[in-house]
Design an enzyme around this catalytic site. Structure first.
Site, mmCIF file in Angstrom:
data_model
loop_
_atom_site.group_PDB
_atom_site.id
_atom_site.type_symbol
_atom_site.label_atom_id
_atom_site.label_comp_id
_atom_site.label_asym_id
_atom_site.label_seq_id
_atom_site.Cartn_x
_atom_site.Cartn_y
_atom_site.Cartn_z
ATOM 1 N N GLY A 9 13.121 16.999 -6.016
ATOM 2 C CA GLY A 9 11.804 16.517 -6.455
ATOM 3 C C GLY A 9 10.761 17.382 -5.800
ATOM 4 C CB VAL A 74 11.506 11.588 -7.966
ATOM 5 C CG1 VAL A 74 12.271 12.894 -7.866
ATOM 6 C CG2 VAL A 74 12.428 10.409 -7.709
ATOM 7 C CE LYS A 75 4.516 9.868 -11.904
ATOM 8 N NZ LYS A 75 4.855 11.147 -12.558
ATOM 9 C CB SER A 128 1.202 8.168 5.940
ATOM 10 O OG SER A 128 -0.194 8.200 5.738
ATOM 11 N N GLY A 129 0.103 10.946 4.982
ATOM 12 C CA GLY A 129 -0.691 12.099 5.376
ATOM 13 C C GLY A 129 -1.038 12.989 4.193
ATOM 14 C CE LYS A 182 2.247 5.756 3.560
ATOM 15 N NZ LYS A 182 2.092 5.920 2.193
ATOM 16 C CG HIS A 185 -0.152 3.579 6.706
ATOM 17 N ND1 HIS A 185 -0.619 4.137 5.527
ATOM 18 C CD2 HIS A 185 -0.564 4.412 7.693
ATOM 19 C CE1 HIS A 185 -1.286 5.245 5.791
ATOM 20 N NE2 HIS A 185 -1.260 5.435 7.105
ATOM 21 C CG ASN A 186 -0.315 3.131 1.647
ATOM 22 O OD1 ASN A 186 -0.083 3.773 2.664
ATOM 23 N ND2 ASN A 186 -0.141 3.630 0.440
ATOM 24 C CD GLU A 189 -4.413 4.927 2.539
ATOM 25 O OE1 GLU A 189 -3.475 5.371 3.228
ATOM 26 O OE2 GLU A 189 -4.476 5.112 1.304
#
Ligand code: 6PG
Length: 476
Positions: A9, A74-75, A128-129, A182, A185-186, A189
């Protein structure tokens, strides 16, 4: 020669991760559904290190040393399952599949179980980043088996961001723990971004300041307690001028915030676990409100404002009040997010170390911020801290800002500026610290109309009052 790690990917995140591995001296097997992308990676970035390109998945898998480490980038959703289906028959016992996309953690739990049945390790890993982080050092949140981390961990730590020499990567916990963290985290965010946006709006309306002037205020804030990636890019964005119109860039952007869904998942999970993540929820709904075009059109010029006018006499004092309100609200959002991690850790038996999560968020990720050190320290003082806000450091630093917070939320309400995240965070603060909440009345109402029972402050037990009869109370 065999590769130490493979990446399949090669859209921008996968490509940058592959380059990051190569730059750290790993031989990287690379694969993509269309071979052209694989070829262009090698052609454009062959200088980064050693890539082993393959056209077929079988050749790709065969080019990796065992136990194989295959990063799938990948998605989320169907495409991830399709790649996993293709990989399973090609892999051998003990091999490790790493899903580094933004998968929903229940999917990760399901996939981990499925691969485990095949003798394979499945590592759902938050990364992340953005593009830049993937290339130069992201924050990495890997879940899955502790056993897989023994061989995989050192490689991931190697390519992760470093703060004071400490990698922004650590083992999070079994099955879906990495993707869960994660996701939160979002969610944080989203809250952080909305709080910054509200602070900007208050400065704009309260001071009548230009975007560039407000950008300078944010740049100044970035030298203190609020220092963070999001404040830094805000200062930059606000000072950016649109090339076409010569206006401030932010003023030519359509005011409808979108989302790919991680914030929504966070809020849905907060409801499932019964954790009040009000800051994240308000931030997510604020995006939804901004995109509610028919409703906004129907309301504009029709709903009466009945609002006062701004009359800021001491500019510096107002700016400082907004800063303090932003800081306090931000701590609330983090405190709530860490409560959500604790609740999920308990629910799913993940045993997540919250201090370690704050530590790996100090660098690489979107919410990286100076004050995450303070969160790590708080959990070092007490690993079982029931409420981040109640840690002595935060009690003090938030407490000092409370009068400013109240002034700002009051002014926003009086003057008709929507501050859902600022306001709800203050309401949470007042709610969580209250000696007594009106929840008592809610319980009485529930018992009145539905015989749902209640407990009493003065004796143990569960009770019901015969509201429609003689109002006698019975123990249940
Ligand atoms: C990160 C970001 C990344 C992505 C978000 C954007 O940590 O690097 O969070 O995962 O930019 O998914 O989310 P929305 O499109 O939902 O705002």
């Amino acid at each position: 020669e065999l590769a130490q790690i493979g990446v399949t990917g090669l859209a921008v995140m996968g490509r940058n991760l592959a380059r990051n591995f190569a730059r750290h001296g790993y031989t990287v097997a690379v694969h993509n559904r269309s071979f052209a992308k694989t070829e262009s990676l090698v052609a454009d970035h062959g200088d980064d290190g050693t890539f082993l390109p393959s056209e077929s998945m079988a050749d790709f898998v065969a080019s990796i040393e065992r136990p194989r480490k295959v990063v799938v980038m990948v998605k989320a959703g169907g495409p991830t399952d399709a790649v996993i289906d293709e990989l399973i028959p090609l892999l051998e016992e003990g091999d490790i599949v790493i899903d580094a996309g933004n998968a929903h953690f229940p999917d990760t739990r399901r996939r981990e179980e499925r691969l485990r049945e095949h003798g394979l390790h499945f590592v759902g890993s938050g990364v992340s980043g953005g593009e830049e982080g993937a290339l130069n050092g992201p924050s990495i949140m890997p879940g899955g088996s502790a056993e897989s981390y023994v061989t995989l961990g050192p490689i991931l730590e190697d390519i992760s961001a470093k703060v004071d020499g400490v990698p922004c990567c650590t083992y999070v916990g079994p099955d879906g723990a990495g993707h869960f963290v994660k996701m939160v985290h979002n969610g944080i965010e989203y809250a952080d971004m909305q709080l910054i946006a509200e602070a900007y709006d208050l400065l704009k309306q309260g001071l009548g300041a230009s975007a560039a002037e407000i950008g300078q205020i944010f740049a100044e804030w970035n030298t203190g307690d609020l220092e963070s990636f999001l404040i830094e890019i805000t200062a930059d964005v606000l000072q950016h001028v649109d090339a076409e119109t010569g206006s401030a860039f932010v003023d030519v952007i359509l005011d409808r915030a979108e989302q790919k869904g991680t914030g929504r998942w966070t809020v849905q999970n907060g409801l499932d676990l019964g954790v009040p993540i009000t800051g994240i929820a308000e931030a997510t709904f604020a995006r939804a409100l901004s995109g509610s075009v028919p409703q906004r059109t129907a309301a504009a010029g029709v709903l009466r404002a009945e609002a006062g006018a701004w009359d800021v006499t001491d500019r510096d004092a107002f700016v400082e009040d907004v800063r303090l309100a932003l800081y306090a609200s931000k701590v609330v959002a983090y405190s709530q997010g860490f409560d959500q991690i604790a609740a999920a850790s308990e629910e799913f038996g993940w045993d997540i170390d919250r201090g370690a999560m704050a530590r790996i968020w100090r660098g690489g990720c979107i919410i990286r911020a100076r004050f995450l050190n303070r969160i790590t320290e708080a959990y070092e003082r007490d690993a079982d801290l029931p409420l981040l806000l109640a840690d002595p450091y935060f009690t003090e630093s938030v407490g000092n800002g409370v009068p400013a917070w109240r002034r700002i939320v009051s002014l926003a309400a009086l003057n008709g500026v929507p501050t859902p995240a600022f306001s709800s965070s203050l309401a949470y603060y007042d709610g969580v610290r209250a000696d007594r909440l009106p929840a008592a009345l809610v319980q009485a109402q529930r018992d009145f109309f539905g015989a749902h029972t209640y407990q009493r402050v003065d004796k143990p037990g569960v009770f019901h009052t015969e509201w429609s009869l003689d109002r006698t109370e019975t123990a249940q």
